[in-house]
Design a protein around this motif. Structure first.
Motif, PDB file in Angstrom:
ATOM      1  N   LYS A  36      37.502  44.456  10.943  1.00 60.83           N
ATOM      2  CA  LYS A  36      38.291  44.302  10.973  1.00 60.83           C
ATOM      3  C   LYS A  36      39.352  42.824  11.183  1.00 60.83           C
ATOM      4  O   LYS A  36      39.883  42.386  10.805  1.00 60.83           O
ATOM      5  N   ALA A  37      38.988  42.917  12.151  1.00 58.82           N
ATOM      6  CA  ALA A  37      38.804  41.644  13.081  1.00 58.82           C
ATOM      7  C   ALA A  37      38.976  40.345  11.733  1.00 58.82           C
ATOM      8  O   ALA A  37      39.890  39.133  11.471  1.00 58.82           O
ATOM      9  N   ALA A  39      38.879  40.346   8.473  1.00 54.19           N
ATOM     10  CA  ALA A  39      39.599  40.658   7.197  1.00 54.19           C
ATOM     11  C   ALA A  39      40.843  39.965   8.165  1.00 54.19           C
ATOM     12  O   ALA A  39      41.784  39.726   7.293  1.00 54.19           O
ATOM     13  N   ASP A  40      41.430  39.965   9.225  1.00 51.68           N
ATOM     14  CA  ASP A  40      43.091  39.893   9.435  1.00 51.68           C
ATOM     15  C   ASP A  40      42.522  38.182   9.805  1.00 51.68           C
ATOM     16  O   ASP A  40      43.847  38.087   9.567  1.00 51.68           O
ATOM     17  N   ARG A  41      41.573  37.701  10.156  1.00 49.43           N
ATOM     18  CA  ARG A  41      41.044  36.724  10.509  1.00 49.43           C
ATOM     19  C   ARG A  41      41.384  35.931   8.919  1.00 49.43           C
ATOM     20  O   ARG A  41      42.148  34.860   8.612  1.00 49.43           O
ATOM     21  N   GLN A  42      40.802  35.926   7.528  1.00 51.15           N
ATOM     22  CA  GLN A  42      40.516  36.045   6.686  1.00 51.15           C
ATOM     23  C   GLN A  42      42.376  35.721   6.195  1.00 51.15           C
ATOM     24  O   GLN A  42      42.203  34.915   5.173  1.00 51.15           O
ATOM     25  N   GLN A  43      42.792  37.196   6.230  1.00 52.25           N
ATOM     26  CA  GLN A  43      43.915  37.352   5.479  1.00 52.25           C
ATOM     27  C   GLN A  43      44.986  35.472   6.466  1.00 52.25           C
ATOM     28  O   GLN A  43      45.754  35.695   5.981  1.00 52.25           O
ATOM     29  N   LEU A  44      44.847  35.919   7.701  1.00 53.62           N
ATOM     30  CA  LEU A  44      45.765  34.361   8.088  1.00 53.62           C
ATOM     31  C   LEU A  44      45.716  33.393   8.130  1.00 53.62           C
ATOM     32  O   LEU A  44      46.403  32.371   7.883  1.00 53.62           O
ATOM     33  N   ASP A 101      47.123  33.580   4.342  1.00 49.59           N
ATOM     34  CA  ASP A 101      48.751  32.816   4.305  1.00 49.59           C
ATOM     35  C   ASP A 101      48.958  31.576   4.321  1.00 49.59           C
ATOM     36  O   ASP A 101      49.796  31.279   4.580  1.00 49.59           O
TER      37      ASP A 101
END
Length: 156
Positions: free
Chosen positions: A31-32, A34-39, A42
């Motif tokens: 999750k971390a 994926a969040d980092r990839q999404q960040l 973005d």
């Protein structure tokens, strides 16, 4: 190679460790990530949007500057045109005023000429009467001969 209980116990504990890691540790790490990839995605998208917006703003500002220059040129041309028109109006007004002054002076001159002629007629009449008086050596009654003098003025 004999498989003994220690090796089996280690395999069980290792499998249990893998299962616990997969169940409780791995999902928060994924999750971390994926969040980092999404960040990051973005951020890159925002950078691209910013770049695109900058290009659009540059084009709009160039268009606005061009329009402003065209408008300024139009205003300048209109001002020059209005200035020339004002000069022509001033010239026309000056010509009309000069014509009025000329006409007034001409009328005044004609009146002065007429007054001078009238005064000259009166003086000629007086001289004629004086000459006639001297010739006749008697006084001429001006009141009695007013008609004669008016006729003489008109003839002169």
């Amino acid at each position: 190679m004999s498989i003994n209980a220690t090796l089996i116990g280690q395999m069980i504990w290792f499998a249990l460790f893998i299962w616990i890691t997969m169940k409780y540790v791995w999902p928060p790490l994924q999750k971390a990530m994926a969040d980092r990839q999404q960040l990051i995605a973005d951020g890159l998208a925002a950078g691209e949007r910013g770049k695109h917006d900058l290009e659009l703003a540059s084009k709009r500002s160039a268009d606005t500057i061009r329009e402003a220059k065209e408008k300024a040129a139009g205003i300048f041309a209109e001002a020059e045109k209005r200035g020339a028109q004002m000069v022509e109006e001033a010239k026309d007004t000056a010509r009309a005023e000069a014509q009025k002054v000329y006409d007034a002076k001409l009328a005044e001159l004609e009146q002065d000429t007429e007054r001078a002629r009238s005064a000259l007629r009166d003086r000629v009449a007086e001289l004629a009467v004086a000459g006639a008086e001297k010739i006749l050596r008697r006084e001429v009654n001006a009141a009695a001969h007013a008609d004669m003098l008016s006729g003489l003025k008109q003839e002169l």
